[in-house]
Design a protein around this motif. Structure first.
Motif, short mmCIF file in Angstrom:
data_model
loop_
_atom_site.label_atom_id
_atom_site.label_comp_id
_atom_site.label_asym_id
_atom_site.label_seq_id
_atom_site.Cartn_x
_atom_site.Cartn_y
_atom_site.Cartn_z
N ILE A 161 0.84 -1.20 0.00
CA ILE A 161 0.00 0.00 0.00
C ILE A 161 0.87 1.25 0.00
N GLU A 162 1.92 1.25 0.83
CA GLU A 162 2.81 2.41 0.91
C GLU A 162 3.51 2.67 -0.42
N ARG A 163 3.77 1.62 -1.19
CA ARG A 163 4.43 1.77 -2.50
C ARG A 163 3.42 1.95 -3.63
N ALA A 164 2.15 2.09 -3.29
CA ALA A 164 1.06 2.29 -4.26
C ALA A 164 0.93 1.10 -5.21
N GLU A 165 1.22 -0.09 -4.72
CA GLU A 165 1.08 -1.31 -5.51
C GLU A 165 -0.23 -2.03 -5.21
N ALA A 166 -0.97 -1.54 -4.19
CA ALA A 166 -2.24 -2.14 -3.81
C ALA A 166 -3.17 -1.06 -3.31
N SER A 167 -4.46 -1.22 -3.59
CA SER A 167 -5.49 -0.31 -3.09
C SER A 167 -6.17 -0.96 -1.90
#
Length: 191
Positions: free
Chosen positions: A44-50
């Motif tokens: 989430i922090e790396r914007a790889e998951a919502s």
């Protein structure tokens, strides 16, 4: 204004990382506090998951925040007025429900007001969280139908109905109809 999905994922990831760092928490510590895996927090922090609404709520609880505080601007507002065009929006990637932070951010109040547009047939489940035992909420239905599934009862709300509840126990929001529901959640962070 609602952002594109990728902009929102980046903003959520950056906000989560910033809040975790300012709380002095490692990924492992937040994972322990929230019950969300270290790997998922990192994604989430790396914007790889919502994150879904339930997952984001668990992370917020691990940080000692409400969802409204998570979405509030970092700088406190100097205005007690929250104009609709400036209210923050977030769409749950799983159910499609739209969450609008109505309360003016940064005000010295333990109350947050949120407006929800909840799609037909949608369900969001929140697990029990010890950290939330001091919080209560009112769920006030404006349009449509909503079932609130609590451990000891299920309440079917019709327009105009308002349900008061503790939020430390597990509960579900469920729209059993074929039409969207619109409601407000008035959250009190402390008794």
């Amino acid at each position: 204004m609602e952002n594109s999905d990728s902009e929102l994922e980046i903003a959520i990831g950056e906000r989560l990382k910033s809040l975790r760092a300012s709380s002095g928490l490692t990924l492992d510590q937040l994972a322990d506090r929230s019950g969300v895996s270290r790997a998922m927090i990192s994604r989430i922090e790396r914007a790889e998951a919502s994150p879904t609404a339930a997952l984001l709520a668990r992370l917020c609880e691990g940080l000692g925040l409400t969802l409204s505080a998570f979405f509030a601007p970092e700088e406190p507002s100097s205005s007690p007025l929250s104009r609709r065009a400036e209210q923050r929006l977030w769409r749950d990637p799983t159910t499609g429900y739209l969450r609008r932070s109505v309360s003016p951010p940064g005000m010295p109040s333990p109350v947050d007001i949120v407006e929800i547009e909840f799609p037909a047939g949608a369900r969001v489940s929140f697990p029990p969280r010890e950290e939330s035992r001091v919080m209560t909420q009112h769920v006030w239905l404006f349009e449509g139908m909503l079932e609130m599934v609590l451990p000891d009862a299920t309440h079917r709300l019709q327009p105009g109905d308002c349900l008061f509840m503790d939020i430390g126990d597990a509960f579900d929001f469920y729209n059993p109809s074929d039409k969207p529901a619109r409601y407000a959640v008035i959250l009190n962070r402390g008794r």
